[in-house]
Design a protein around this motif. Structure first.
Motif, short mmCIF file in Angstrom:
data_model
loop_
_atom_site.label_atom_id
_atom_site.label_comp_id
_atom_site.label_asym_id
_atom_site.label_seq_id
_atom_site.Cartn_x
_atom_site.Cartn_y
_atom_site.Cartn_z
N ARG A 125 0.84 -1.17 0.00
CA ARG A 125 0.00 0.00 0.00
C ARG A 125 0.89 1.24 0.00
NH1 ARG A 125 -5.07 -0.69 1.16
NH2 ARG A 125 -5.26 1.47 1.81
N SER A 144 -0.72 7.09 2.63
CA SER A 144 -2.12 6.79 2.88
C SER A 144 -2.29 5.86 4.06
CB SER A 144 -2.74 6.17 1.62
OG SER A 144 -4.05 5.74 1.87
N SER A 145 -1.52 4.76 4.09
CA SER A 145 -1.72 3.77 5.15
C SER A 145 -1.20 4.25 6.50
CB SER A 145 -1.03 2.45 4.76
OG SER A 145 0.36 2.63 4.64
N THR A 165 1.69 -4.01 4.62
CA THR A 165 0.73 -3.82 5.68
C THR A 165 1.23 -4.48 6.97
OG1 THR A 165 -1.11 -3.74 4.13
CG2 THR A 165 -1.64 -4.35 6.40
N ARG A 176 2.03 0.49 9.69
CA ARG A 176 1.20 0.71 8.49
C ARG A 176 -0.12 -0.02 8.64
NH1 ARG A 176 6.57 -0.18 6.68
NH2 ARG A 176 7.44 1.67 5.64
N SER A 177 -1.19 0.70 8.35
CA SER A 177 -2.53 0.16 8.56
C SER A 177 -3.04 -0.56 7.33
CB SER A 177 -3.49 1.30 8.92
OG SER A 177 -4.82 0.85 8.95
N SER A 178 -3.87 -1.56 7.55
CA SER A 178 -4.53 -2.25 6.43
C SER A 178 -5.87 -1.62 6.10
CB SER A 178 -4.73 -3.74 6.78
OG SER A 178 -5.55 -3.86 7.92
N SER A 193 -7.61 4.77 4.29
CA SER A 193 -7.69 6.05 4.97
C SER A 193 -8.84 6.88 4.42
CB SER A 193 -6.38 6.82 4.80
OG SER A 193 -6.18 7.14 3.43
#
Length: 510
Positions: free
Chosen positions: A169, A173-174, A233, A254-256, A259
């Motif tokens: 990703r 953004s993540s 991720t 880092r998010s899955s 956003s």
């Protein structure tokens, strides 16, 4: 006509680090050049493409150089001739009579691929530096130099980078943040997404970013800084920061989760919509914000759409976002050499802002999809644009996969605003310019209050432009309102326009 080949005798048949990977290189070159010759926005002579590709090898081994002499393409290592071949001929142009003599019996892409393969093989055999770098680096260097001559956005993506790009990703953004360049080449945290990883870790807008995983960053190479934030991720990245006189080190995961790209606020009877970038969810999020605001008993008297710092994103989201404010008519079109590159987008919905005044805020970092939305609303007389000249990125790329696992991204069409002018290079011009300072803004507002649109002549000149626009005209138009980062003055001007309907109408008139 047969290809003339002259290779220097005595070159080793096998490179010391392994044989030249001809079966990998030639098919990849053939596929890439087929796409470039057929689809790239601008036509280029095969001889030029071959020369540029060979000159790119000099980025790997500086002793390698290429030139064309009397129709012959020559590759040398220092003062030593490695190979000499007849330069590939120009293909037949559309409309050439069927019986016309054909310079090459084979398709131009095949000739290019076989010609360059022979040169690359000779360079591989003679240059330990090239062999050590490897075939992927050789291909990348050749395409980097080639695309330097064609446009700023086409590029070759190595097999490893292409694989990672499909699996990861985008870091900004993540991580829930956005970077921007600040004064003295520093990188700053330009925005923080509420409830995102960056916000939860305590990052603030205005924090100076010093390093990413120990690597120092600079605004001069901000693209590389953004790439360093990328990753898989649920992996961590360490940020070195300066906040005032303090230095901080903060780790983010880092998010899955996707956003949020839209931030909605109500203030002074206005709906302020901040769109950070264009993702697959942007239109839905923006539509929800508009419907929520206009379905209640106290609908806002106007909408401010803030696209400052928005670098773009998903192209189709730009079309559908513009459609939220339009009822019918053109949104944008695209035009290139290939028939499939010609497209027209039209609005087909209903104005979810219910005809209320709209002001769009832009700056020098507003780009791509954000510029398409701005140009559509401005050309259609649906919004007044405030700020500075935008970036001017209006090319559409296609991705062509290659047999070696790599990809080439090729610019194959220009985006045209509803009135026919190209976004690429020119960017969008505001109806009120804030980048020249407070005195200039006050002078423009005074003209507006007197019933005169201060930048009407500039906008008319922009809308009359047609591709290809001379560089002198691009520079002249952009210099009327130099690109700059957003400032508080933008929002203040938007409020003035909303408070003075007559001035808004004068600025809106085309």
């Amino acid at each position: 006509m047969a290809i003339l080949l002259s290779l220097v005798a005595g070159l080793p048949a096998r490179a010391q680090d392994g044989p030249f990977p001809r079966n990998m290189v030639q098919p990849a070159l053939q596929q890439a050049f087929t796409a470039i010759l057929e689809r790239h926005l601008e036509p280029a002579a095969p001889a030029d493409l071959a020369l540029w590709s060979l000159r790119g090898l000099g980025a790997v081994d500086t002793r390698l150089s290429a030139e064309v002499v009397s129709g012959l393409l020559r590759l040398t290592l220092g003062d030593r001739l490695l190979a000499e071949l007849l330069a590939p001929a120009q293909p037949l142009q559309p409309g050439t009579p069927p019986g016309a003599a054909r310079p090459e019996a084979r398709p131009p892409a095949d000739v290019l691929a076989s010609t360059l393969t022979e040169f690359y093989a000779a360079a591989w055999a003679a240059s330990p530096v090239l062999r050590h770098a490897g075939a992927e680096r050789m291909l990348q260097a050749g395409f980097d130099e080639l695309f330097n001559h064609l446009d700023p956005y086409s590029r070759y993506v190595t097999a490893q980078d292409a694989l990672e790009a499909r699996e990861r990703r985008v870091g900004q953004s993540s991580l829930g943040l956005r970077l921007a360049g600040g004064r003295r080449n520093v990188v700053i945290i330009a925005s923080v997404v509420p409830d995102g990883p960056a916000a939860r870790a305590g990052l603030r807008e205005g924090d100076q970013l010093l390093s990413i995983d120990g690597y120092p960053v600079s605004a001069r190479r901000i693209t590389e800084a953004a790439e360093l934030l990328e990753g898989y991720t649920d992996t961590e990245v360490s940020l070195g920061l300066r906040r005032g006189n303090r230095r901080l080190t903060i780790s983010l995961r880092r998010s899955s989760q996707p956003s949020q790209t839209v931030r909605a606020e109500r203030s002074d009877g206005l709906l302020w919509l901040r769109v950070s970038h264009f993702s697959a969810q942007t239109t839905d999020d923006l539509s929800t914000a508009l419907l929520d605001a206009f379905s209640g008993p106290q609908a806002p008297r106007g909408v401010v759409l803030d696209l400052r710092g928005n670098r773009g994103g998903v192209l189709m989201q730009a079309m559908s976002v513009a459609d939220l404010f339009l009822t019918d008519g053109p949104v944008a079109s695209s035009l290139g050499r290939h028939p499939d590159s010609v497209r027209n987008w039209r609005a087909a919905g209903r104005d979810q802002a219910q005809g209320r005044p709209v002001v769009v805020l832009v700056d020098g970092r507003t780009a791509s999809s954000a510029e398409i939305v701005t140009a559509a609303l401005s050309d259609r007389g649906r919004a007044v644009v405030v700020g500075s000249s935008t970036l001017g990125k209006g090319l559409i790329q296609i991705v062509v996969p290659l047999s070696n696992g790599a990809e080439v991204l090729i610019s194959w069409s220009r985006v045209l605003a509803p009135l026919g002018w190209p976004v690429q290079g020119l960017g969008v011009q505001p109806a009120l310019c804030t980048s020249l300072g407070l005195d200039a803004v006050q002078a423009e507002l005074a003209q507006l209050f007197a019933g005169q649109a201060p930048r009407a002549a500039v906008l008319a000149r922009l809308r009359a432009a047609r591709a290809p626009v001379p560089a002198s005209e691009v520079s002249a138009l952009r210099n009327t309102c130099p690109p700059a980062e957003g400032r508080e003055l933008d929002a203040e001007v938007a409020k003035v326009l909303m408070d003075r309907p007559g001035a808004y109408g004068t600025a809106l008139a085309r």
